[in-house]
Design a protein around this motif. Structure first.
Motif, PDB file in Angstrom:
ATOM      1  N   LEU A  33      22.137 -24.485  43.647  1.00  0.00           N
ATOM      2  CA  LEU A  33      22.990 -23.475  44.277  1.00  0.00           C
ATOM      3  C   LEU A  33      22.465 -22.075  44.005  1.00  0.00           C
ATOM      4  N   ILE A  34      22.155 -21.788  42.736  1.00  0.00           N
ATOM      5  CA  ILE A  34      21.646 -20.458  42.384  1.00  0.00           C
ATOM      6  C   ILE A  34      20.319 -20.191  43.075  1.00  0.00           C
ATOM      7  N   SER A  35      19.453 -21.191  43.094  1.00  0.00           N
ATOM      8  CA  SER A  35      18.151 -21.035  43.752  1.00  0.00           C
ATOM      9  C   SER A  35      18.321 -20.720  45.227  1.00  0.00           C
ATOM     10  N   LEU A  36      19.257 -21.416  45.875  1.00  0.00           N
ATOM     11  CA  LEU A  36      19.509 -21.183  47.292  1.00  0.00           C
ATOM     12  C   LEU A  36      20.057 -19.780  47.524  1.00  0.00           C
ATOM     13  N   LEU A  37      20.974 -19.346  46.689  1.00  0.00           N
ATOM     14  CA  LEU A  37      21.564 -18.010  46.839  1.00  0.00           C
ATOM     15  C   LEU A  37      20.504 -16.924  46.672  1.00  0.00           C
ATOM     16  N   ILE A  38      19.646 -17.088  45.679  1.00  0.00           N
ATOM     17  CA  ILE A  38      18.595 -16.091  45.465  1.00  0.00           C
ATOM     18  C   ILE A  38      17.644 -16.059  46.655  1.00  0.00           C
ATOM     19  N   ALA A  39      17.246 -17.244  47.133  1.00  0.00           N
ATOM     20  CA  ALA A  39      16.307 -17.311  48.256  1.00  0.00           C
ATOM     21  C   ALA A  39      16.892 -16.666  49.504  1.00  0.00           C
ATOM     22  N   VAL A  40      18.180 -16.896  49.752  1.00  0.00           N
ATOM     23  CA  VAL A  40      18.820 -16.366  50.970  1.00  0.00           C
ATOM     24  C   VAL A  40      19.109 -14.874  50.847  1.00  0.00           C
ATOM     25  N   ARG A  41      19.632 -14.446  49.712  1.00  0.00           N
ATOM     26  CA  ARG A  41      20.088 -13.055  49.569  1.00  0.00           C
ATOM     27  C   ARG A  41      19.016 -12.100  49.063  1.00  0.00           C
ATOM     28  N   MET A  42      18.073 -12.615  48.269  1.00  0.00           N
ATOM     29  CA  MET A  42      17.083 -11.744  47.651  1.00  0.00           C
ATOM     30  C   MET A  42      15.662 -12.096  48.051  1.00  0.00           C
ATOM     31  N   GLY A  43      15.478 -13.257  48.668  1.00  0.00           N
ATOM     32  CA  GLY A  43      14.135 -13.681  49.035  1.00  0.00           C
ATOM     33  C   GLY A  43      13.422 -14.362  47.887  1.00  0.00           C
ATOM     34  N   LYS A  44      12.200 -14.760  48.139  1.00  0.00           N
ATOM     35  CA  LYS A  44      11.408 -15.426  47.107  1.00  0.00           C
ATOM     36  C   LYS A  44      10.534 -14.414  46.379  1.00  0.00           C
ATOM     37  N   PRO A  45      10.122 -14.737  45.138  1.00  0.00           N
ATOM     38  CA  PRO A  45      10.311 -15.995  44.427  1.00  0.00           C
ATOM     39  C   PRO A  45      11.711 -16.119  43.832  1.00  0.00           C
ATOM     40  N   VAL A  46      12.128 -17.344  43.593  1.00  0.00           N
ATOM     41  CA  VAL A  46      13.432 -17.596  42.987  1.00  0.00           C
ATOM     42  C   VAL A  46      13.359 -17.394  41.481  1.00  0.00           C
ATOM     43  N   LEU A  47      12.251 -17.799  40.884  1.00  0.00           N
ATOM     44  CA  LEU A  47      12.091 -17.716  39.439  1.00  0.00           C
ATOM     45  C   LEU A  47      11.270 -16.495  39.040  1.00  0.00           C
ATOM     46  N   PHE A  48      11.622 -15.940  37.905  1.00  0.00           N
ATOM     47  CA  PHE A  48      10.847 -14.880  37.289  1.00  0.00           C
ATOM     48  C   PHE A  48      10.060 -15.507  36.142  1.00  0.00           C
ATOM     49  N   ARG A  49       8.758 -15.285  36.105  1.00  0.00           N
ATOM     50  CA  ARG A  49       7.895 -15.835  35.071  1.00  0.00           C
ATOM     51  C   ARG A  49       7.240 -14.693  34.302  1.00  0.00           C
ATOM     52  N   ILE A 204       8.565   3.791  22.470  1.00  0.00           N
ATOM     53  CA  ILE A 204       8.186   2.727  23.394  1.00  0.00           C
ATOM     54  C   ILE A 204       9.433   2.052  23.921  1.00  0.00           C
ATOM     55  N   ILE A 205       9.519   1.869  25.235  1.00  0.00           N
ATOM     56  CA  ILE A 205      10.640   1.135  25.791  1.00  0.00           C
ATOM     57  C   ILE A 205      10.361  -0.342  25.588  1.00  0.00           C
ATOM     58  N   ILE A 206      10.918  -0.899  24.525  1.00  0.00           N
ATOM     59  CA  ILE A 206      10.674  -2.299  24.212  1.00  0.00           C
ATOM     60  C   ILE A 206      11.467  -3.188  25.162  1.00  0.00           C
ATOM     61  N   GLN A 207      12.717  -2.811  25.404  1.00  0.00           N
ATOM     62  CA  GLN A 207      13.561  -3.632  26.260  1.00  0.00           C
ATOM     63  C   GLN A 207      13.663  -2.963  27.609  1.00  0.00           C
ATOM     64  N   LYS A 208      12.785  -3.293  28.521  1.00  0.00           N
ATOM     65  CA  LYS A 208      12.716  -2.587  29.785  1.00  0.00           C
ATOM     66  C   LYS A 208      13.903  -2.913  30.681  1.00  0.00           C
ATOM     67  N   VAL A 209      14.168  -4.177  30.858  1.00  0.00           N
ATOM     68  CA  VAL A 209      15.187  -4.600  31.789  1.00  0.00           C
ATOM     69  C   VAL A 209      15.765  -5.899  31.285  1.00  0.00           C
ATOM     70  N   ARG A 210      16.955  -6.235  31.747  1.00  0.00           N
ATOM     71  CA  ARG A 210      17.446  -7.527  31.356  1.00  0.00           C
ATOM     72  C   ARG A 210      16.760  -8.629  32.111  1.00  0.00           C
ATOM     73  N   ALA A 211      16.137  -8.318  33.250  1.00  0.00           N
ATOM     74  CA  ALA A 211      15.515  -9.443  33.930  1.00  0.00           C
ATOM     75  C   ALA A 211      14.029  -9.543  33.794  1.00  0.00           C
ATOM     76  N   PRO A 212      13.134  -8.562  33.707  1.00  0.00           N
ATOM     77  CA  PRO A 212      11.908  -8.937  33.049  1.00  0.00           C
ATOM     78  C   PRO A 212      12.252  -8.853  31.601  1.00  0.00           C
ATOM     79  N   GLU A 213      13.366  -9.285  31.223  1.00  0.00           N
ATOM     80  CA  GLU A 213      14.048  -8.939  30.055  1.00  0.00           C
ATOM     81  C   GLU A 213      13.233  -9.144  28.813  1.00  0.00           C
ATOM     82  N   LEU A 214      13.422  -8.231  27.904  1.00  0.00           N
ATOM     83  CA  LEU A 214      12.652  -8.289  26.685  1.00  0.00           C
ATOM     84  C   LEU A 214      13.583  -8.443  25.506  1.00  0.00           C
ATOM     85  N   ASN A 215      14.735  -9.003  25.702  1.00  0.00           N
ATOM     86  CA  ASN A 215      15.606  -9.193  24.554  1.00  0.00           C
ATOM     87  C   ASN A 215      15.499 -10.612  24.073  1.00  0.00           C
TER      88      ASN A 215
END
Length: 215
Positions: A33-49, A204-215
């Motif tokens: 479900l989450i993968s489908l929502l991301i693909a439809v609303r945000m486009g690909k890629p679905v996963l962040f690596r 240094i910004i160690i924690q840039k974002v929660r999604a390329p998240e560095l926490n």
């Protein structure tokens, strides 16, 4: 690290791999479900690596559901300034609920991460560790940890690393259980989640974002 701690971590790894595999099966409809929502609303890629540093300095690829627009890290210069709207509504909901972390169950199943431990650092962060800070990687790196339940991502690295080192010195089943219980409580409350984190004492910004998240 003494033999008793090593034995505990070895036993824990076996249990965690089994639990991660079971959770991946049970939660597979939610993953789809989450993968489908991301693909439809945000486009690909679905996963962040992203390349991270695991136990004993081993390199691995951390997985998350993508919560930012494409190329957000370049656009925001390593941060998420609110005025740029780099986090779409779906991404905000995934981060506030911590559902973006679910793909890390695959990392646990592979033996690259644990449920509990210091959050895995980026290679350039790891390269800057002092000998004392390098103790962070003596234990498996985790999805959640003592620093996360104490500060979540609302504190700079220089403060949170103290809790990571405290965890390494005291790792055991009781502490792990306490962290897991507190994690559930904080996730339910979405406590301590912020979009932009202050720099540490080096600037240094160690924690840039929660999604390329560095926490």
């Amino acid at each position: 690290m003494d033999d008793r701690t090593r034995a505990y971590l070895a036993r824990r790894a076996i249990v965690e791999k089994g639990a991660a595999g079971l959770m991946l099966i049970v939660l597979s409809p939610l993953f789809m479900l989450i993968s489908l929502l991301i693909a439809v609303r945000m486009g690909k890629p679905v996963l962040f690596r992203q390349t991270r540093i695991g136990q004993f300095g081993e390199v691995f690829t951390l997985l998350k559901f993508r919560t930012l627009i494409n190329n957000a890290e370049e656009i925001g210069g390593g941060k998420i300034p609110r005025e740029l709207n780099l986090v779409p509504p779906l991404g905000q909901k995934l981060r506030l609920s911590s559902l973006d972390e679910l793909p890390q169950l695959v990392n646990v199943l592979r033996g690259e991460m644990s449920f509990v431990g210091p959050r895995p650092a980026l290679p350039d962060q790891y390269a800057e560790y002092t000998p004392e800070q390098s103790r962070r990687v003596l234990v498996p790196q985790g999805i959640t940890g003592l620093a996360q339940v104490t500060h979540r991502n609302a504190a700079p690295w220089s403060i949170r690393i103290e809790k990571d080192l405290e965890y390494v010195s005291n790792v055991g089943p009781l502490l792990d259980l306490k962290i897991l219980v507190r994690t559930i409580y904080k996730v339910v409350r979405a406590d301590g989640v912020i979009a932009e984190v202050p720099a540490d004492s080096t600037g240094i910004i160690i924690q840039k974002v929660r999604a390329p998240e560095l926490n």
